[in-house]
Enzyme design. Structure first.
Site, PDB file in Angstrom:
ATOM      1  N   LYS A 159      -2.180 -15.175 -13.612  1.00 23.78           N
ATOM      2  CA  LYS A 159      -2.948 -14.979 -12.379  1.00 23.78           C
ATOM      3  C   LYS A 159      -4.446 -15.210 -12.578  1.00 23.78           C
ATOM      4  CE  LYS A 159       0.183 -11.863  -9.934  1.00 23.78           C
ATOM      5  NZ  LYS A 159       1.322 -11.947 -10.845  1.00 23.78           N
ATOM      6  N   GLU A 318       1.536 -18.497  -2.401  1.00 22.83           N
ATOM      7  CA  GLU A 318       1.459 -17.305  -1.571  1.00 22.83           C
ATOM      8  C   GLU A 318       0.016 -17.033  -1.147  1.00 22.83           C
ATOM      9  OE1 GLU A 318       3.376 -14.083  -3.603  1.00 22.83           O
ATOM     10  OE2 GLU A 318       5.364 -14.977  -3.344  1.00 22.83           O
ATOM     11  N   GLU A 331      -1.082 -16.085  -5.294  1.00 24.77           N
ATOM     12  CA  GLU A 331      -0.479 -16.559  -6.537  1.00 24.77           C
ATOM     13  C   GLU A 331       0.455 -17.715  -6.213  1.00 24.77           C
ATOM     14  OE1 GLU A 331       2.108 -13.771  -8.447  1.00 24.77           O
ATOM     15  OE2 GLU A 331       2.980 -13.086  -6.558  1.00 24.77           O
ATOM     16  N   ASN A 333       4.281 -19.100  -7.278  1.00 23.86           N
ATOM     17  CA  ASN A 333       5.533 -18.855  -7.978  1.00 23.86           C
ATOM     18  C   ASN A 333       6.131 -20.199  -8.365  1.00 23.86           C
ATOM     19  OD1 ASN A 333       5.811 -15.939  -7.913  1.00 23.86           O
ATOM     20  ND2 ASN A 333       5.944 -16.179  -5.707  1.00 23.86           N
ATOM     21  N   PHE A 391      11.566   4.390   0.779  1.00 24.69           N
ATOM     22  CA  PHE A 391      12.013   3.144   1.408  1.00 24.69           C
ATOM     23  C   PHE A 391      12.983   2.351   0.543  1.00 24.69           C
ATOM     24  CE2 PHE A 391       7.748   3.863   3.301  1.00 24.69           C
ATOM     25  CZ  PHE A 391       8.174   4.138   4.587  1.00 24.69           C
TER      26      PHE A 391
END
Length: 727
Positions: A159, A318, A331, A333, A391
Site C-alpha cells: 500500500k 478501489e 488500493e 487488488n 454484525f
C-alpha cells in the site's frame, strides 16, 4: 501428497453425478455472458491447476470446463470431500487443515504441478493470489501464473509503494504518511499530525485484515497493536501505514482488464459500501451514486494506474468517494475479486475466461466502447456468521439441510458456492457459504429477486447471516441508495436485533404461527387421538389461542415492558378446509388447512402479500421456530387455559452474565492478560481470541476479581465456551 485415495475415489463416483447436476444448473452461461464469445480454434492451455479451494475454485473450474481445459484441484486433509475436489479432473492432497501447511505450502504445491503436468496455475483470491515469490517460482519452472506479472503485483500489493505510484500516475490519493509506522507511539504522533479520524492498515493487506479506525490517541495506540498482529498472522508482514479517514465515504471500485500488449479496459464500477469490520457484505453494480462523468473519470484513472505498472490481467482499483463525488485511490487488488460476478452480469463478459486468454498471450477482444452497462446485479455474501454479534462473528457447523434458491429464475439467480448438504464449515478457512447474485432489468427488480431468493434459501445446522442480508435489502435507506461505509452502525446503532416488526407484520406472523400450530394439531388428531394436547374437545372448530412473542427482542413492547402476547380467535371450517384467524375481532387471514409441514418453505398469502417462511421446528406443546423475512422467531402458541396457568408461575431468576466471559465464536486463544485473583475494571482487556485471522479483544463488562481462567494460550475454543469467570 497423494492422488485421491480409494475411499475418496468411490465417494467421488457416488456423489459426482448428483453434484454435476447441481453444478451445471446454477445459471445459464449463454444468457449471462451475452457479450462474450469462445473461439474453439484459439490456442489455450491443456491443463490448469487451481491453487485455491471452495467457491472460487469451483468458479474457475466451471470456466475451464467450458473452454475444454482440464483442471487440477488441491485440497487439505479436511477438504478431501469438498465440492471443488469432486468437480476437478484430478485432485491432490497438499497437507493438513491449517492453511500454512496446505494451501500456502508452496513447495508441496509446486511438486503437485510437476506430477500433474499442469501448464498454468490460477490462484483465485486470497492464499497465494498475490504472492510474488510463488509467481516467480512458477516462472522459473516454465509454468504460467494466471494473473498479473510479479512487478505489478509487488508494486500494487504494497500500500505504501502503490500510493507513491498512484501519485506519479496522477491518480487522486488520500492524505497520509508516506512511510511505515515504527511503533505505537509513532502511530499516535502521526495520527495527531494527520488529524483524527485516521485509518491504520497493513501495508501488504487486503480483505479487511489488519485494519483499524481510530478517533483518538487510545484507539490509535490499540489499533496499532491489533493491526500489527493481524497483519503478521494474515500476510506474514506486519508493516503498517496510516492515512486520513474519509468520513461518510462510499467504497466504489473499478474492474479493469488488461493484456500483455498494452491494451486495457474498465468494466464499469461496483458499489461495495455495505461493510462490517472493513469487509464487504453486499455489493451491487452499477452504483446508484455514480453518473456517466464520474464513471469515466474513475475508469480512466484506474486504467492509467494499471498501465503505469504494466498490468496484464484482471484487477480491481478501489476508491473512496465522498458525498461531493470527490474520489481517492484506496488500493489495487491484483487478483480476481470476490464480487466479480456482478460485473459479469451487467457487462456480459466472463472475466475468468479472459484471464486465461491473457495469460496465454492473446490480446483483449473488447475495446472500451464495446463495454456495455445492462441492467442491475446485486451480490449478498452468505456467511456462516452470527449477525447478532458485531454484525457477524464466525460460526461453525455442518450443513444438515442445504438448498440453494436457483430454481426461482435460473437466468437471474446465481449461486457461487463450494458447499453441498453435509459440508462442514470449520475454523480453518473463511466462513463464506455462498455468493448469492441476482439480476434484474433495473435495481428494483434485482432487489425483489434477492428478497425472494433469500426467503427460499434453506440453510440448517449452523448460524448464518441471512437475517441481516434480508433486512438490509428492504431497509428504506438502502432501497433509496442512501448508503456509505458506516451504513451498518448508522442504521443499527445498537447492533442488529433481527427483522424490525411493525404492527402489521406482527399480526401476520401471529396468524402464520397459529395456522402452523393448528395444522399440526389436526394432523396429529387425524392419526392418533392425543388428549394431552392443550385444547378442549369443544374447541376443535373454534379456538381461542394466545401467541407469545416475548423471546424476540425486536418485537418487545416499549411502553409498559409487558410481554408481547397476542390473543387470537380461530374458526376452522372442515368443509372448506380453511382457517379464519381473528385478532381483536378483525379478520386478519384465511389460510387453507391442508398444507404440508414437511416442505422446506411455506407460502402464506395475507391480503395481496405473499410471505415465504421456513418452519424450523414445531412441537406439540406449542413452541415453534419460524424464519420470517429472514429472521428466525421463537414463538409459543397456547390455549387459554395454558396461558392462565403460566401467569401464576414465578419467573426464573436472572443470572448476572457480566461475570462470565464467553467466547463469541470458535477460535484460538492468542493471549491472556490477567491471572486468577487479579482485580479488573470494566472495559479492561482480559484475553484475545483469533478466528479466521481476525483478532477480537474480550473485555470485562463489570468490575470484579478473576475467579477462574478456563483456557490457555493457543487453546482452540468453541463459540459460547466460558473463558473466564469473575466474582
Amino acid at each position: 501428497m497423494i492422488l485421491l485415495n480409494t475411499r475418496q475415489f468411490f465417494n467421488h463416483l457416488i456423489y459426482n453425478n448428483v453434484k454435476t447436476i447441481i453444478f451445471s444448473r446454477k445459471f445459464s452461461t449463454k444468457s449471462l455472458y451475452f457479450a462474450d464469445k469462445f473461439d474453439p480454434n484459439e490456442e489455450r492451455f491443456n491443463k490448469v491447476l487451481i491453487a485455491n479451494r471452495g467457491e472460487i475454485a469451483c468458479r474457475v473450474i466451471r470456466t475451464c470446463k467450458s473452454m475444454g481445459i482440464k483442471t487440477v484441484a488441491i485440497y487439505s486433509e479436511i477438504d478431501s470431500r469438498a465440492l471443488h475436489v469432486q468437480h476437478a479432473d484430478e485432485a491432490y492432497c497438499v497437507g493438513p487443515a491449517p492453511s500454512g501447511q496446505s494451501y500456502l505450502n508452496v513447495d508441496v504445491i509446486l511438486d503437485v504441478i510437476r506430477k500433474s503436468g499442469a501448464e498454468a496455475v490460477h490462484p483465485g483470491y486470497g492464499f497465494l493470489s498475490e504472492n510474488t515469490d510463488f509467481a516467480q517460482k512458477l516462472s522459473d519452472m516454465g509454468i504460467v501464473f494466471v494473473g498479473p506479472n510479479s512487478h505489478s503485483v509487488h508494486a500494487m500489493g504494497d500500500k505504501i509503494e502503490s500510493k507513491l505510484i498512484a501519485n506519479k500516475a496522477k491518480v487522486n490519493t488520500i492524505p497520509g504518511f508516506e512511510g511505515v509506522i515504527k511503533d505505537a507511539e509513532h502511530c499516535v504522533q502521526l495520527a495527531r499530525e494527520i488529524g483524527y479520524p485516521v485509518m491504520i492498515k497493513a501495508s501488504a493487506g487486503g480483505g479487511g485484515k489488519g485494519m483499524r479506525m481510530a478517533y483518538n490517541d487510545q484507539e490509535a495506540f490499540e489499533g496499532f497493536r491489533f493491526s500489527k498482529n493481524e497483519a503478521m498472522s494474515s500476510f506474514n508482514d506486519d508493516r503498517l501505514l496510516i492515512e486520513k479517514f474519509i468520513e461518510e465515504p462510499r467504497h466504489i471500485e473499478i474492474q479493469v482488464l488488461c493484456d500483455k500488449h498494452g491494451n486495457g479496459i474498465y468494466l464499469n464500477e461496483r458499489e461495495c459500501s455495505i461493510q462490517r469490520r472493513n469487509q464487504k457484505v453486499i455489493e451491487e453494480a452499477p452504483s446508484t451514486f455514480v453518473d456517466p462523468e464520474l464513471r469515466k473519470a474513475m475508469g480512466e484513472q484506474a486504467i492509467a494506474l494499471a498501465k503505469n505498472v504494466g498490468y496484464d490481467s484482471a484487477g480491481t482499483v478501489e476508491f473512496l468517494v465522498d458525498k461531493n463525488k470527490n474520489f481517492y485511490f484506496l488500493e489495487m487488488n491484483t487478483r480476481l475479486q470476490v464480487e466479480h460476478p456482478i460485473t459479469e452480469y451487467i457487462c456480459g463478459i466472463d472475466i475468468v475466461h479472459h484471464m486465461l486468454r491473457v495469460a496465454k498471450g492473446h490480446k483483449l477482444r473488447h475495446r472500451q466502447e464495446d463495454v456495455q452497462l445492462r441492467g442491475w446485479a446485486i451480490e449478498s455474501r452468505v456467511y456462516a456468521e452470527n449477525p447478532y454479534k458485531n454484525f457477524g462473528l464466525p460460526s461453525i457447523g455442518r450443513l444438515t439441510r442445504y438448498c440453494e434458491p436457483t430454481f426461482i429464475d435460473s437466468n437471474n439467480v446465481r449461486c457461487d458456492s463450494g458447499v453441498i448438504e453435509g459440508s462442514d464449515i470449520n475454523i480453518y478457512y473463511d466462513p463464506l457459504i455462498c455468493k448469492l447474485i441476482t439480476y434484474g432489468n433495473d435495481r428494483k427488480e434485482a432487489l425483489s429477486t434477492m428478497a425472494k431468493s433469500l426467503d427460499n434459501y434453506v440453510i440448517r445446522g449452523l448460524i448464518h447471516n441471512i437475517p441481516l442480508l434480508r433486512d438490509i435489502i428492504t431497509e428504506p435507506n438502502f432501497v433509496d441508495g442512501h448508503i456509505d461505509t458506516k451504513y451498518l452502525p448508522r442504521i443499527y446503532p445498537d447492533g442488529f436485533k433481527g427483522r424490525q416488526m411493525n404492527d402489521e407484520r406482527i399480526r401476520d406472523l401471529t396468524s402464520i404461527a397459529v395456522s402452523i400450530f393448528l395444522r399440526k394439531f389436526y394432523r396429529s388428531k387425524h392419526y392418533v387421538e392425543n388428549d394431552t394436547i392443550p385444547l378442549d374437545e369443544d374447541s376443535i372448530k373454534k379456538h381461542t389461542l394466545f401467541v407469545d412473542l416475548s423471546e424476540n427482542l425486536n418485537i418487545q413492547q416499549n411502553d409498559d415492558q409487558q410481554q408481547k402476547v397476542i390473543k387470537t380467535d380461530v374458526e376452522f371450517n372442515e368443509l372448506t378446509n380453511q382457517f379464519k384467524i381473528y385478532i381483536d375481532n378483525e379478520l386478519i387471514a384465511e389460510f387453507p388447512s391442508n398444507f404440508s409441514l414437511a416442505k422446506l418453505t411455506l407460502d402464506f398469502q395475507i391480503d395481496k402479500k405473499i410471505y415465504t417462511v421456513q418452519l424450523i421446528s414445531v412441537n406439540h406443546d406449542g413452541y415453534c421456530q419460524i424464519q420470517f423475512e429472514g429472521t428466525i422467531f421463537n414463538i409459543r402458541v397456547m390455549s387459554e387455559k395454558a396461558y392462565n396457568y403460566l401467569q401464576i408461575i414465578p419467573p426464573k431468576p436472572k443470572i448476572d452474565a457480566r461475570k462470565i466471559i464467553k467466547s463469541p465464536m470458535p477460535g484460538v486463544v492468542k493471549s491472556i492478560a490477567v491471572n486468577v485473583g487479579d482485580e479488573v475494571n470494566e472495559g479492561q482487556e482480559l484475553c484475545v481470541i483469533e478466528a479466521m485471522k481476525m483478532q477480537n479483544s474480550m473485555i470485562a463488562e463489570s468490575n470484579g476479581i478473576v475467579k477462574k481462567i478456563n483456557c490457555k494460550i493457543n487453546d482452540t475454543v468453541e463459540g459460547e465456551q466460558i473463558l473466564l469467570q469473575l466474582e
